[in-house]
Scaffold this active site. Structure first.
Site, PDB file in Angstrom:
ATOM      1  N   HIS A 180      33.050  21.631  27.240  1.00 59.08           N
ATOM      2  CA  HIS A 180      34.313  22.591  27.211  1.00 59.08           C
ATOM      3  C   HIS A 180      35.524  21.824  27.460  1.00 59.08           C
ATOM      4  O   HIS A 180      35.664  20.912  28.314  1.00 59.08           O
ATOM      5  CB  HIS A 180      34.359  23.705  27.732  1.00 59.08           C
ATOM      6  CG  HIS A 180      33.795  23.536  29.288  1.00 59.08           C
ATOM      7  ND1 HIS A 180      32.464  23.363  29.550  1.00 59.08           N
ATOM      8  CD2 HIS A 180      34.427  23.741  30.180  1.00 59.08           C
ATOM      9  CE1 HIS A 180      32.390  23.262  30.929  1.00 59.08           C
ATOM     10  NE2 HIS A 180      33.515  23.325  31.308  1.00 59.08           N
ATOM     11  N   HIS A 187      39.360  22.369  29.415  1.00 61.81           N
ATOM     12  CA  HIS A 187      39.973  23.288  29.893  1.00 61.81           C
ATOM     13  C   HIS A 187      41.687  23.263  29.589  1.00 61.81           C
ATOM     14  O   HIS A 187      42.054  22.084  29.289  1.00 61.81           O
ATOM     15  CB  HIS A 187      40.174  23.151  31.478  1.00 61.81           C
ATOM     16  CG  HIS A 187      38.999  23.376  32.200  1.00 61.81           C
ATOM     17  ND1 HIS A 187      38.446  24.422  32.805  1.00 61.81           N
ATOM     18  CD2 HIS A 187      37.794  22.448  32.323  1.00 61.81           C
ATOM     19  CE1 HIS A 187      37.308  24.252  33.213  1.00 61.81           C
ATOM     20  NE2 HIS A 187      36.598  22.965  32.883  1.00 61.81           N
TER      21      HIS A 187
HETATM   22  P1  5GP Z   1      33.335  23.269  34.298  1.00 61.48           P
HETATM   23  O1  5GP Z   1      33.007  23.318  35.862  1.00 61.48           O
HETATM   24  O2  5GP Z   1      32.165  22.902  33.715  1.00 61.48           O
HETATM   25  O3  5GP Z   1      34.404  22.160  34.127  1.00 61.48           O
HETATM   26  O4  5GP Z   1      34.189  24.629  34.032  1.00 61.48           O
HETATM   27  C1  5GP Z   1      33.358  25.601  33.631  1.00 61.48           C
HETATM   28  C2  5GP Z   1      34.311  26.792  33.754  1.00 61.48           C
HETATM   29  O5  5GP Z   1      33.535  27.787  33.166  1.00 61.48           O
HETATM   30  C3  5GP Z   1      34.629  27.212  35.028  1.00 61.48           C
HETATM   31  O6  5GP Z   1      36.233  26.894  34.957  1.00 61.48           O
HETATM   32  C4  5GP Z   1      34.172  28.787  35.257  1.00 61.48           C
HETATM   33  O7  5GP Z   1      35.226  29.656  35.820  1.00 61.48           O
HETATM   34  C5  5GP Z   1      33.795  29.064  34.038  1.00 61.48           C
HETATM   35  N1  5GP Z   1      33.033  29.988  33.602  1.00 61.48           N
HETATM   36  C6  5GP Z   1      31.768  29.986  34.093  1.00 61.48           C
HETATM   37  N2  5GP Z   1      31.147  30.944  33.541  1.00 61.48           N
HETATM   38  C7  5GP Z   1      31.909  31.966  32.996  1.00 61.48           C
HETATM   39  C8  5GP Z   1      31.711  32.982  32.040  1.00 61.48           C
HETATM   40  O8  5GP Z   1      30.697  33.740  32.074  1.00 61.48           O
HETATM   41  N3  5GP Z   1      32.591  33.485  31.492  1.00 61.48           N
HETATM   42  C9  5GP Z   1      34.124  32.653  31.323  1.00 61.48           C
HETATM   43  N4  5GP Z   1      34.851  33.481  30.663  1.00 61.48           N
HETATM   44  N5  5GP Z   1      33.892  31.751  32.259  1.00 61.48           N
HETATM   45  C10 5GP Z   1      33.050  31.191  32.856  1.00 61.48           C
END
Ligand code: 5GP
Ligand code: ZN
Length: 149
Positions: free
Chosen positions: A99, A101
């Protein structure tokens, strides 16, 4: 993938605030935003990280990223924003479905990486450039040293 939170959001099995989608990607509001409006762009086909993203998905992911960034800038009247992606647990990835951001930024919002910048000497900069260039002849490899889920 059945146990993947983003696959479940894409399949509408878990609720999310969906902003936009095309054939290849979907954008939702991040549930724990750095700033309100912090959004995620997620390819619909499950892939673990950037190195597993197919060139076909890439174009659709970037189109959604640009459309949503533009809407966030205009709706929140922003002067700036960041787009970034964490790849691998060591880089801060917590959801192992790739993903991007998109985060609004504000003057004096005190969000910064605390960095101790290095310097190259002349032979080191050539050494690192050559080391990377040698591998650019190879196809993209999804293998990372760190073992991630
Ligand atoms: P990462 O840490 O992998 O770069 O980002 C994962 C992101 O996904 C985090 O910012 C977290 O807040 C978001 N996230 C995790 N679970 C969920 C969810 O169930 N729904 C939404 N909308 N965001 C999520
Ligand atoms: Zn997934």
């Amino acid at each position: 993938m059945t146990n993947c939170v983003f696959c479940n959001i894409i399949a509408r099995k878990i609720p999310a605030e969906i902003l936009y989608e095309n054939d290849d990607a979907i954008s939702i509001l991040d549930i724990n935003p750095i700033h309100y409006g912090h959004s995620l762009v997620i390819p619909k086909r499950h892939c673990k990280d950037f190195l597993e993203l197919t060139p076909e998905s890439f174009a659709g992911v970037m189109a959604v990223t640009q459309a949503v960034s533009s809407a966030i800038v205009r709706s929140l009247n922003l002067e700036g924003f960041n787009i970034f992606s964490n790849n691998g647990a060591i880089a801060g990835q917590s959801v192992f479905h790739f993903h991007i951001h998109i985060t609004p930024r504000y003057k004096d919002d005190n969000i910064k990486f605390v960095l101790e910048l290095k310097r190259y000497n002349e032979s080191e900069i050539i050494h690192y450039a050559n080391r990377i260039r040698r591998h650019l002849a190879e196809p993209v490899s999804p293998t990372m040293k760190e073992s991630n889920p």
